[in-house]
Every structure is written in structure tokens, then in C-alpha cells.
Design an enzyme around this catalytic site. Structure first.
Site, mmCIF file in Angstrom:
data_model
loop_
_atom_site.group_PDB
_atom_site.id
_atom_site.type_symbol
_atom_site.label_atom_id
_atom_site.label_comp_id
_atom_site.label_asym_id
_atom_site.label_seq_id
_atom_site.Cartn_x
_atom_site.Cartn_y
_atom_site.Cartn_z
ATOM 1 N N ASP A 82 0.831 -1.408 0.025
ATOM 2 C CA ASP A 82 -0.081 -0.012 -0.140
ATOM 3 C C ASP A 82 0.932 1.414 -0.164
ATOM 4 O O ASP A 82 1.720 1.363 0.830
ATOM 5 C CB ASP A 82 -0.944 -0.066 1.449
ATOM 6 C CG ASP A 82 -1.870 1.169 1.272
ATOM 7 O OD1 ASP A 82 -2.463 1.488 0.115
ATOM 8 O OD2 ASP A 82 -2.564 1.362 2.222
ATOM 9 N N HIS A 180 -7.463 9.934 3.929
ATOM 10 C CA HIS A 180 -7.035 8.895 5.114
ATOM 11 C C HIS A 180 -7.584 9.388 6.209
ATOM 12 O O HIS A 180 -7.798 10.462 6.623
ATOM 13 C CB HIS A 180 -5.780 8.493 4.821
ATOM 14 C CG HIS A 180 -5.275 7.802 3.503
ATOM 15 N ND1 HIS A 180 -4.437 8.450 2.740
ATOM 16 C CD2 HIS A 180 -5.650 6.788 3.070
ATOM 17 C CE1 HIS A 180 -4.276 7.639 1.546
ATOM 18 N NE2 HIS A 180 -4.891 6.687 2.168
ATOM 19 N N GLY A 211 -8.832 5.872 1.526
ATOM 20 C CA GLY A 211 -9.569 6.772 2.317
ATOM 21 C C GLY A 211 -11.020 6.376 2.592
ATOM 22 O O GLY A 211 -11.959 7.513 2.752
ATOM 23 N N ASN A 253 -10.366 0.628 -0.271
ATOM 24 C CA ASN A 253 -9.372 0.298 0.910
ATOM 25 C C ASN A 253 -9.936 0.669 2.314
ATOM 26 O O ASN A 253 -10.388 1.967 2.540
ATOM 27 C CB ASN A 253 -8.237 1.366 0.470
ATOM 28 C CG ASN A 253 -7.286 0.909 -0.698
ATOM 29 O OD1 ASN A 253 -7.698 0.208 -1.243
ATOM 30 N ND2 ASN A 253 -6.130 1.620 -0.783
ATOM 31 N N ASP A 255 -8.882 0.734 6.374
ATOM 32 C CA ASP A 255 -7.816 0.404 7.305
ATOM 33 C C ASP A 255 -8.419 1.042 8.732
ATOM 34 O O ASP A 255 -8.655 0.364 9.749
ATOM 35 C CB ASP A 255 -6.544 1.233 6.981
ATOM 36 C CG ASP A 255 -5.482 0.992 8.002
ATOM 37 O OD1 ASP A 255 -5.662 0.252 9.057
ATOM 38 O OD2 ASP A 255 -4.293 1.480 7.916
HETATM 39 P P1 13P Z 1 -9.075 4.683 5.493
HETATM 40 O O1 13P Z 1 -8.095 5.441 6.332
HETATM 41 O O2 13P Z 1 -10.289 5.463 5.112
HETATM 42 O O3 13P Z 1 -9.153 3.341 6.081
HETATM 43 O O4 13P Z 1 -8.299 4.603 4.178
HETATM 44 C C1 13P Z 1 -7.128 3.428 3.948
HETATM 45 C C2 13P Z 1 -6.482 3.656 2.879
HETATM 46 O O5 13P Z 1 -6.720 4.325 1.873
HETATM 47 C C3 13P Z 1 -5.312 2.668 2.809
HETATM 48 O O6 13P Z 1 -4.804 2.873 1.358
HETATM 49 O O1 G3H Z 2 -3.085 4.853 3.578
HETATM 50 C C1 G3H Z 2 -2.483 4.626 4.579
HETATM 51 C C2 G3H Z 2 -2.958 3.324 5.360
HETATM 52 O O2 G3H Z 2 -4.027 3.642 6.255
HETATM 53 C C3 G3H Z 2 -1.691 2.904 6.255
HETATM 54 O O3 G3H Z 2 -1.315 3.736 7.326
HETATM 55 O O4 G3H Z 2 1.043 3.960 7.180
HETATM 56 O O5 G3H Z 2 0.032 4.087 9.301
HETATM 57 O O6 G3H Z 2 0.197 1.808 8.012
HETATM 58 P P1 G3H Z 2 0.016 3.493 8.005
HETATM 59 ZN ZN ZN Z 3 -4.633 4.781 0.671
#
Ligand code: 13P
Ligand code: G3H
Ligand code: ZN
Length: 307
Positions: A82, A180, A211, A253, A255
């Protein structure tokens, strides 16, 4: 089955108009949760590690966990980098056995973004690895910002057409108003939906929504009940996923929602059972909470039974 080709998984998703979830993983509980839910719902799934996740867990551990967990599954699984910022990040992951990488040169001018992406596409081709790139800048569309200002950050359909043609990329992350983290919108959630349709028409390839976490009231209330403080957090409403998928998004995506669910469940244990110190009884409920989020997303994205 061994890791499945994400290029092929996208072909089916584009044809049948659904989105494959990307779930970001950092540790055992997140990997297990994603694989167990994918198998349960017979859904394709993408496990993604950022460079910070790789630094935290170790690339060999991540790879070994995903390989071990997916070996006996029937649902197709891909492991993806990612937001790789450098060509070397992509190379490191391809060498380690990842079958998909994102090269994110979206901060660069268009020509440079194309040049860097093309380099990764060429490097990945030898191993059949899928490549995602990004065009535009993620960021909320706010009512108090002039239209011309926020439009400057959104993906331009003409540029997207040229980008895809000249880079040979398999999937394109586009900026349509999401961002994000837990604070996506200051007022009403707003996405530039028409832009998704237009970019799909011009490119025909798999489009990716970053995001995209929902940051629901339910998640926030639970976390707040046990002491979390996230005032003003806001995410993407469920109805927007369906619209975005119908217009051509094929990967979404997630996270933040997993992090929030995990955190809420772990807080609950620590608050209600102050004598508990068995990590399995603290992290286990966290894993169950993530699984519930994942099931919900798979259903909303229309990919249950597509694996
Ligand atoms: P979120 O922060 O909205 O979960 O998005 C995650 C993301 O885009 C990781 O690439
Ligand atoms: O786009 C970002 C993801 O949410 C990953 O976040 O770099 O804290 O692992 P991170
Ligand atoms: Zn992302």
C-alpha cells in the site's frame, strides 16, 4: 490455493461490477481476520501492508502469515504493497513474493508520475505482479472551500486517460473527495461521483477508492464508552459505497474502521475486566470486532460469493 493473480481478480470484478476490499494488516489478528472472513463469505480479498506495517511486522513475517493462512483456502487472496513511495519499495515487495504493489508518485508532476509508474509496471511484468498507481490528491470536498480550489486536487479525467495509456498500470487510485484516517469531512460527506463514471468511461480499468472507511457512529460510540476521544470524526456513508461501485470502483481500501473496531473491543476488555492479563483474551475480542467490520464491507461492496 496459492496467492491468486490480482490482475485476473480485477478482470472479473470489472466485468461483474463489484469491488474487492483492501484490508490493511499489521499483525497476526488482522491477517487471520481477513482470511477467515474471506473464506466464510467466499469473497476475494486483498491484504495490504504499508511500508510502516512492513517496518513494524517484518516483511518475512507478513509474507509467511499470508502464505500459511491462504494455503488451504478456496477464496482468492492477494498480498499488496500500500502506498509504496519509491521504486525500491515495490522491488522489495516483489522480491519477497507480493503479487501486487502500489507505486504512489501522486505528489510528482504528471509526466514524472507516469515515468515512475511505467518503470514499476515493467519491473513487475516479469513476475505477473499487478500494479496500482495514484493520480490526484486525496482530501475532503468541503462546502467552505471554493469549488475551483478543491477541484484542483481531484483526479482529472483527461489526465487519467493519458496516465493509463502511457503507464500501462492495472489499477488506478483516484481522488474524488475521500481522505485517509478518521476525519474525512468537516460537514456533510461529499464525493465527486460523476468523476468516477467519467474516469471509468475514459480508462476502462479497475478504479480504486482510498480513504474509504465509514467511521460509523456505532464504532465511535463504542470506543467513546470506554474512554476514546475522537471528536468530529466522520467517514464515508454506506450508500456511497454502492454508488461508487456502480460507477466503476473495483477496489475499496479500509484501514481506519479496522483500527477503530479493534481499539474499541480491546478498550472494552481492559475497562470491564481490569484483572485480565491473558493477551488472547484481550486481543481475541479485537479480532472478532475486526471480522464484523470486514463482513459488513464485503457485503456492501457486492463481492460476497465472488471468490
Ligand atoms: P482509511 O483510512 O479510510 O481506512 O483508508 C485506508 C487507505 O486508503 C489505505 O490505503
Ligand atoms: O493509507 C494509509 C494506510 O492507512 C496505512 O497507514 O502507514 O499507518 O500503516 P500506515
Ligand atoms: Zn490509501
Amino acid at each position: 490455493m496459492p496467492l491468486a493473480s490480482l490482475i485476473k481478480m480485477y478482470e472479473k470484478a470489472v466485468k461483474q461490477s463489484y469491488a474487492i476490499p483492501q484490508f490493511n494488516v499489521n499483525n497476526l489478528e488482522f491477517v487471520q481476520a481477513a482470511l477467515e472472513v474471506a473464506e466464510e463469505l467466499k469473497a476475494p480479498v486483498i491484504l495490504a501492508a504499508s511500508t510502516s506495517a512492513i517496518k513494524y511486522a517484518g516483511i518475512e513475517y507478513l509474507m509467511a502469515m499470508v502464505r500459511a493462512g491462504s494455503a488451504k483456502m478456496t477464496a482468492p487472496v492477494a498480498i499488496h504493497l500500500d502506498h509504496g513511495a519509491r521504486v525500491e519499495d515495490a522491488k522489495m515487495c516483489i522480491d519477497a513474493g507480493f503479487n501486487s504493489v502500489m507505486i504512489d508518485a501522486s505528489k510528482e508532476p504528471l509526466d514524472e508520475n507516469i515515468r515512475i509508474t511505467r518503470e514499476v509496471v515493467r519491473m513487475a511484468a516479469a513476475k505477473g505482479v499487478c500494479v496500482e498507481a495514484e493520480l490526484g490528491r486525496l482530501g475532503g470536498i468541503e462546502d467552505d472551500v471554493q469549488v475551483s480550489e478543491h477541484e484542483a486536487f481531484l483526479t482529472d479525467p483527461d489526465e487519467a486517460q493519458r496516465f493509463v495509456r502511457e503507464s500501462g498500470v492495472h489499477a488506478l487510485a483516484i481522488a474524488v473527495g475521500t481522505s485517509h484516517g478518521a476525519y474525512k469531512f468537516k460537514h456533510e460527506p461529499k464525493l465527486a461521483m460523476d468523476r468516477i463514471s467519467e474516469i471509468k468511461k475514459r480508462t476502462g480499468i479497475a478504479l480504486v477508492l482510498h480513504g474509504a472507511s465509514g467511521v460509523t457512529k456505532e464504532l465511535l460510540d463504542k470506543a467513546a464508552r470506554y474512554g476514546a476521544q475522537l471528536p468530529g470524526a466522520m467517514g464515508v456513508p454506506d450508500a456511497a459505497y454502492k454508488d461508487a461501485v456502480a460507477r466503476g470502483i473495483n477496489k475499496i481500501n479500509i484501514d481506519t474502521d479496522l483500527r477503530l473496531a479493534f481499539m474499541g473491543a480491546v478498550r472494552e476488555v481492559l475497562t470491564t475486566k481490569p484483572s485480565e492479563f491473558d493477551p488472547r483474551k484481550i486481543l481475541g475480542p479485537g479480532k472478532e470486532a475486526i471480522k464484523e467490520q470486514m463482513r459488513n464491507k464485503i457485503r456492501l461492496f457486492g463481492c460476497a460469493g465472488k471468490g
